[in-house]
Motif scaffolding. Sequence first.
Motif, PDB file in Angstrom:
ATOM      1  N   ILE A  35      24.079 -24.764   3.477  1.00  0.00           N
ATOM      2  CA  ILE A  35      24.426 -25.060   4.863  1.00  0.00           C
ATOM      3  C   ILE A  35      24.484 -23.766   5.654  1.00  0.00           C
ATOM      4  O   ILE A  35      24.755 -22.676   5.105  1.00  0.00           O
ATOM      5  CB  ILE A  35      25.767 -25.824   4.948  1.00  0.00           C
ATOM      6  N   TYR A  36      24.236 -23.879   6.935  1.00  0.00           N
ATOM      7  CA  TYR A  36      24.255 -22.743   7.850  1.00  0.00           C
ATOM      8  C   TYR A  36      25.663 -22.559   8.395  1.00  0.00           C
ATOM      9  O   TYR A  36      26.328 -23.523   8.794  1.00  0.00           O
ATOM     10  CB  TYR A  36      23.280 -23.005   8.994  1.00  0.00           C
ATOM     11  N   VAL A  37      26.109 -21.297   8.416  1.00  0.00           N
ATOM     12  CA  VAL A  37      27.404 -20.936   9.004  1.00  0.00           C
ATOM     13  C   VAL A  37      27.110 -20.140  10.269  1.00  0.00           C
ATOM     14  O   VAL A  37      26.486 -19.072  10.207  1.00  0.00           O
ATOM     15  CB  VAL A  37      28.260 -20.106   8.020  1.00  0.00           C
ATOM     16  N   TYR A  38      27.550 -20.672  11.400  1.00  0.00           N
ATOM     17  CA  TYR A  38      27.186 -20.094  12.687  1.00  0.00           C
ATOM     18  C   TYR A  38      28.393 -19.434  13.346  1.00  0.00           C
ATOM     19  O   TYR A  38      29.482 -20.013  13.418  1.00  0.00           O
ATOM     20  CB  TYR A  38      26.648 -21.177  13.610  1.00  0.00           C
ATOM     21  N   GLY A  39      28.178 -18.227  13.864  1.00  0.00           N
ATOM     22  CA  GLY A  39      29.232 -17.530  14.582  1.00  0.00           C
ATOM     23  C   GLY A  39      28.818 -16.114  14.914  1.00  0.00           C
ATOM     24  O   GLY A  39      27.687 -15.693  14.642  1.00  0.00           O
ATOM     25  N   SER A  40      29.700 -15.368  15.527  1.00  0.00           N
ATOM     26  CA  SER A  40      29.422 -13.972  15.868  1.00  0.00           C
ATOM     27  C   SER A  40      30.443 -13.078  15.185  1.00  0.00           C
ATOM     28  O   SER A  40      31.503 -13.532  14.736  1.00  0.00           O
ATOM     29  CB  SER A  40      29.483 -13.773  17.388  1.00  0.00           C
ATOM     30  N   ASN A  41      30.103 -11.778  15.079  1.00  0.00           N
ATOM     31  CA  ASN A  41      31.014 -10.807  14.442  1.00  0.00           C
ATOM     32  C   ASN A  41      31.468 -11.311  13.072  1.00  0.00           C
ATOM     33  O   ASN A  41      32.655 -11.421  12.783  1.00  0.00           O
ATOM     34  CB  ASN A  41      32.228 -10.540  15.340  1.00  0.00           C
ATOM     35  N   LEU A  42      30.477 -11.587  12.233  1.00  0.00           N
ATOM     36  CA  LEU A  42      30.773 -12.243  10.965  1.00  0.00           C
ATOM     37  C   LEU A  42      31.150 -11.305   9.832  1.00  0.00           C
ATOM     38  O   LEU A  42      31.324 -11.756   8.706  1.00  0.00           O
ATOM     39  CB  LEU A  42      29.571 -13.106  10.549  1.00  0.00           C
ATOM     40  N   GLY A  43      31.291 -10.030  10.099  1.00  0.00           N
ATOM     41  CA  GLY A  43      31.828  -9.136   9.080  1.00  0.00           C
ATOM     42  C   GLY A  43      30.767  -8.458   8.239  1.00  0.00           C
ATOM     43  O   GLY A  43      29.575  -8.709   8.350  1.00  0.00           O
ATOM     44  N   ASN A  44      31.233  -7.612   7.362  1.00  0.00           N
ATOM     45  CA  ASN A  44      30.372  -6.741   6.570  1.00  0.00           C
ATOM     46  C   ASN A  44      30.164  -7.327   5.178  1.00  0.00           C
ATOM     47  O   ASN A  44      30.792  -6.922   4.212  1.00  0.00           O
ATOM     48  CB  ASN A  44      30.996  -5.340   6.469  1.00  0.00           C
ATOM     49  N   PHE A  45      29.290  -8.298   5.086  1.00  0.00           N
ATOM     50  CA  PHE A  45      28.939  -8.846   3.782  1.00  0.00           C
ATOM     51  C   PHE A  45      27.447  -9.135   3.781  1.00  0.00           C
ATOM     52  O   PHE A  45      26.784  -9.087   4.810  1.00  0.00           O
ATOM     53  CB  PHE A  45      29.745 -10.104   3.453  1.00  0.00           C
ATOM     54  N   THR A  46      26.915  -9.416   2.614  1.00  0.00           N
ATOM     55  CA  THR A  46      25.462  -9.508   2.488  1.00  0.00           C
ATOM     56  C   THR A  46      25.076 -10.580   1.494  1.00  0.00           C
ATOM     57  O   THR A  46      25.929 -11.225   0.877  1.00  0.00           O
ATOM     58  CB  THR A  46      24.889  -8.143   2.051  1.00  0.00           C
ATOM     59  N   THR A  47      23.747 -10.768   1.361  1.00  0.00           N
ATOM     60  CA  THR A  47      23.268 -11.741   0.387  1.00  0.00           C
ATOM     61  C   THR A  47      23.727 -11.341  -1.011  1.00  0.00           C
ATOM     62  O   THR A  47      23.796 -10.163  -1.349  1.00  0.00           O
ATOM     63  CB  THR A  47      21.726 -11.835   0.420  1.00  0.00           C
ATOM     64  N   GLY A  48      24.044 -12.331  -1.798  1.00  0.00           N
ATOM     65  CA  GLY A  48      24.583 -12.085  -3.131  1.00  0.00           C
ATOM     66  C   GLY A  48      26.089 -12.126  -3.177  1.00  0.00           C
ATOM     67  O   GLY A  48      26.677 -12.158  -4.265  1.00  0.00           O
ATOM     68  N   ASP A  49      26.753 -12.126  -2.010  1.00  0.00           N
ATOM     69  CA  ASP A  49      28.206 -12.287  -1.969  1.00  0.00           C
ATOM     70  C   ASP A  49      28.574 -13.757  -2.136  1.00  0.00           C
ATOM     71  O   ASP A  49      27.895 -14.639  -1.601  1.00  0.00           O
ATOM     72  CB  ASP A  49      28.772 -11.802  -0.632  1.00  0.00           C
ATOM     73  N   ILE A  50      29.615 -14.011  -2.878  1.00  0.00           N
ATOM     74  CA  ILE A  50      30.228 -15.334  -2.903  1.00  0.00           C
ATOM     75  C   ILE A  50      31.411 -15.294  -1.951  1.00  0.00           C
ATOM     76  O   ILE A  50      32.264 -14.404  -2.050  1.00  0.00           O
ATOM     77  CB  ILE A  50      30.665 -15.732  -4.324  1.00  0.00           C
ATOM     78  N   VAL A  51      31.440 -16.237  -1.001  1.00  0.00           N
ATOM     79  CA  VAL A  51      32.476 -16.222   0.021  1.00  0.00           C
ATOM     80  C   VAL A  51      33.179 -17.573   0.057  1.00  0.00           C
ATOM     81  O   VAL A  51      32.639 -18.596  -0.360  1.00  0.00           O
ATOM     82  CB  VAL A  51      31.887 -15.917   1.414  1.00  0.00           C
ATOM     83  N   SER A  52      34.411 -17.526   0.545  1.00  0.00           N
ATOM     84  CA  SER A  52      35.109 -18.760   0.903  1.00  0.00           C
ATOM     85  C   SER A  52      35.476 -18.666   2.375  1.00  0.00           C
ATOM     86  O   SER A  52      35.694 -17.559   2.900  1.00  0.00           O
ATOM     87  CB  SER A  52      36.366 -18.953   0.036  1.00  0.00           C
TER      88      SER A  52
END
Length: 616
Positions: free
Chosen positions: A74-91
């Motif tokens: 799913i797509y997560v939409y927003g601005s100023n989304l922080g310093n993370f990249t592909t390969g990160d697992i996020v909640s």
Amino acid sequence: MRTAVYSLRSGAVALLLAPVALAQSIAEINGPKFLSPYNGQIVNVSGLVTARHDNGFWIRSLEPDDDPRTSESIYVYGSNLGNFTTGDIVSLSGSVQEYHSNKDYNYLAEISSPRDITIVSSGNPVTALEIGKDTANPPTENFSSLDFGGLFGVPNDVNRVSGVDPELQPDKFGIDFWESLLGELVTIKNPRAIAKPNRYGDTWVVGEWPVTGLNKRGGLTMRSGDANPEAIIIGAPLDGTSNPKDGRLGDELEDITGVIYQAFGFYRILPATALVVKKKPSPELPKPEKFLLKGTCAALTVGSYNIENFYPGSPEIEGRAEHIARYLDAPDLVFLQEVQDNNGQTNDGVVSADESHKALIDAVAQLTGWRYDFIDIAPENNKDGGAPGGNIRSSYLYNPSVLRLKNANPGSATDAVQVQKGSKLFSGPTLNFNPGLIDPGNSAWDNSRKPIVAHWEFKNLFCRLADFFTVNVHFGSKGGSTTLHGDARPPVNKGVEKRTAQANITANFISEILKYDRNAAVIAAGDFNEFAFVQPLEVFTETSGMVDLDVAARVPEAERYTYIYDSNCQQLDHMYVSPKIARRLPRLEHVHVNTWLSYDDQVSDHDPSVARLNVI
């Protein structure tokens, strides 16, 4: 491993007011239908970041289900989304929203205004699903379960995907298939361009999966009941680069990896990087047609060409002339569409196109050594559609050493041509005006071109009794139609009612000729702005008694195309002939001098066609 929390306050009020859901899987958020069952609710979710974009990122489920209807991303939409990249697992937490930018587009489920984004771990492997290997193959015929009466069923827009919200059947329907993978990171192995790029560099492709309607150039031709839902468009690259805009039908491309998305009315893949062409199709252009026999009633050569808003100031006059003189082998008679007046789109009341025709005739003469003549009927100013001031019309070029009008008596823009019974014993039907326009006062022709009819005879004494009639058409535009991937089902085929009325009027006129002489030789050709298997042209053939020349000449279905639009090679330009001609071994060729070229290299958006007919 690193852990961090980002609190995003944008949309915080909306989040506080929205209903709160418990932690959910991505598959449950997407659900087995087109619309999310959690639309408008706040969800807590975890996932692997598979791709990033300026305005958001995509996450994939850590615990996928086994339901092929539910996308795991799913797509997560927003601005100023922080310093993370592909390969990160996020909640994160966020509000599920169904978004579209136009009422005729399908919705995109996304998590908007995310907050409390926590990076659980980093450096995790990210893999793409290979379409056709890790997924099923795309369906090859039907787009939607809601297309009652077929994709071009009439009436249009009977249902809305957003209103019915049917359960996905990705094994049966094209838009269901792409919806079931929405948000997924995918790879297309050995893709091939099935159209030239649009002005943004977006290119329709297919991969190694099964396809239907395959033509010799590598494109997919629209046929009755099949508009090729297995194709997918490749949009703007996620890395900010641009796709090449000089691509061509049949280009072989490097493998494509990207995210399936919904925008501008189409399911699409946003590639990680720009498309790369690895091999161009050959030859660049088809070989020119050549007729060993022509110029007689037993071998009359007839061309038809929409020369796209042509006037003396048009670029590529020589290119159009070369198509007529060389690639069509200078037919004895040419049906032209979209000839503008002498000063083109200058909106000053000029309607004459004598200089427009002269410019084209001069350019052809440089290649043939002889000169065509022309006939047209100037329209009333700004009454026939097209660009304001352009006064486009249909007209004829003819070889004056072969043909002439029979009892020439030109009508005006307001005179209605009528069929008259021959005045002498054994004489065939005649026209009150020659050339003349069919019922020009009928409201069906408002802001549209009126068919121009002509009655011809041969200069050759041997062919004096072999006269014939022609009807040159340019029916109303499809402009304003909705996309094949859109919310309206069946999609809106704009102007279909008007084209049906125009087809009826034209067909009834032709039927009058055949009523007086069932063995009359009649040729109707031009830009019908419609497909042979859709209501207007079904009505035309049934009412007129004419025969589709593609069928009579046994042109393979996949090679019946004169135009490319979105994913399909398709046929808007047709020739129809009376039964007498259809029985006499006609030959017909669609000459792909424009559809095979890049957008910037084409001189018209239509291909011409040429036929050899026996009209004795």
